[in-house]
Design a protein around this motif. Sequence first.
Motif, PDB file in Angstrom:
ATOM      1  N   THR A 143       0.831  -1.200   0.000  1.00 45.85           N
ATOM      2  CA  THR A 143       0.000   0.000   0.000  1.00 45.85           C
ATOM      3  C   THR A 143       0.861   1.244   0.000  1.00 45.85           C
ATOM      4  N   ILE A 144       0.292   2.318  -0.521  1.00 46.90           N
ATOM      5  CA  ILE A 144       0.859   3.634  -0.292  1.00 46.90           C
ATOM      6  C   ILE A 144       0.277   4.111   1.037  1.00 46.90           C
ATOM      7  N   TRP A 145       1.147   4.499   1.946  1.00 43.71           N
ATOM      8  CA  TRP A 145       0.751   4.935   3.285  1.00 43.71           C
ATOM      9  C   TRP A 145       0.923   6.447   3.347  1.00 43.71           C
ATOM     10  N   LEU A 146      -0.171   7.149   3.512  1.00 43.19           N
ATOM     11  CA  LEU A 146      -0.134   8.599   3.687  1.00 43.19           C
ATOM     12  C   LEU A 146      -0.231   8.869   5.178  1.00 43.19           C
ATOM     13  N   ALA A 151      -4.293  11.934  10.785  1.00 38.85           N
ATOM     14  CA  ALA A 151      -4.896  10.765  10.137  1.00 38.85           C
ATOM     15  C   ALA A 151      -3.842  10.003   9.345  1.00 38.85           C
ATOM     16  N   ASP A 152      -4.117   8.718   9.147  1.00 36.35           N
ATOM     17  CA  ASP A 152      -3.314   7.876   8.275  1.00 36.35           C
ATOM     18  C   ASP A 152      -4.250   7.246   7.255  1.00 36.35           C
ATOM     19  N   LEU A 153      -3.858   7.324   5.991  1.00 34.55           N
ATOM     20  CA  LEU A 153      -4.627   6.704   4.914  1.00 34.55           C
ATOM     21  C   LEU A 153      -3.761   5.638   4.253  1.00 34.55           C
ATOM     22  N   LEU A 154      -4.403   4.576   3.777  1.00 33.71           N
ATOM     23  CA  LEU A 154      -3.716   3.532   3.027  1.00 33.71           C
ATOM     24  C   LEU A 154      -4.401   3.369   1.686  1.00 33.71           C
ATOM     25  N   ASP A 167      -6.112   1.069  -5.571  1.00 35.36           N
ATOM     26  CA  ASP A 167      -6.097   2.501  -5.889  1.00 35.36           C
ATOM     27  C   ASP A 167      -7.187   3.284  -5.170  1.00 35.36           C
ATOM     28  N   GLN A 168      -7.849   2.672  -4.213  1.00 33.30           N
ATOM     29  CA  GLN A 168      -8.902   3.326  -3.443  1.00 33.30           C
ATOM     30  C   GLN A 168      -8.331   3.732  -2.078  1.00 33.30           C
ATOM     31  N   PRO A 169      -8.407   5.016  -1.710  1.00 38.71           N
ATOM     32  CA  PRO A 169      -7.914   5.413  -0.389  1.00 38.71           C
ATOM     33  C   PRO A 169      -8.872   4.990   0.721  1.00 38.71           C
ATOM     34  N   TYR A 170      -8.304   4.469   1.793  1.00 39.72           N
ATOM     35  CA  TYR A 170      -9.078   4.048   2.956  1.00 39.72           C
ATOM     36  C   TYR A 170      -8.448   4.633   4.220  1.00 39.72           C
TER      37      TYR A 170
END
Length: 197
Positions: A143-146, A151-154, A167-170
Motif C-alpha cells: 500500500t501507499i501509506w499517507l 490521520a493515516d490513509l492507506l 487505488d482506493q484510499p481508505y
Amino acid sequence: MPLQHPEPPVEATDAVSGKLRAVGPRAGASLSALGGAAAPTDLTPTDPHEVYVLDLPDVLGDDPLTAARLTGWRYLLSDQQQVVSSAMTVLTDAGEHRFALFNNGPSVTGTVTALRTAADLPEVTAQDMRVRLLTVPALNLTTIWLHGEKADLLIPLAPVLQDLTSDQPYPAATVLAALREPAQALTAITPADETGA
C-alpha cells in the motif's frame, strides 16, 4: 497541501545512483526491470519514500502502524518526466543503505496512480501527509501509506484482498481491520497442519 516526500539519506540516494551508473548507459533495453526503454544513466530518481514492513504479529497487535519497521527507501525512476521503473534500497543491521532492486511491475504504475489520487484528497489538502510504502509480505499486500499527524490513509496497490479495492484510499483502520482475519488464519497454521490452506 502537497504530499510530503521526505529527504532521503544521502547514502540511500547514492546507492541507487551508483547502481544506475554501474549498469551502464546502454543496458536499459536489455534490462526489463528498468522499463527497457531508457539508458539507466538517463533515469532520474524521484519521489523518494520510506519503505515499512508489517509482520503478521504486528497486524494482530493493538497498534499495527506503530509497529511497522522501516526497512529502506524506494524511488520512482523517470525518463523524461515519465515514470518507467522504481528502485529500492534496504537498511542493513549495521544501519547502512544498500541497493536492493529495480522493478517495473504493476506496483510502479499503481504507485503513480495512487499518488495522483492522493493529491486531490481532502485529507491531504487539509494537512501535511508524508508518503510511505507499507508492505505486509505474508499477505502479499502493498500500500501507499499517507501518514499525517491527524490521520493515516492507506491506498492498496493491486493485487489486493477481496475486501479491498486497489487505488482506493481508505482510513488505515479500515485496511488493518480487513487484514486481521487472513492474518489470524495464517498464524493458526502449524508445521503439523496438513490442510495446505
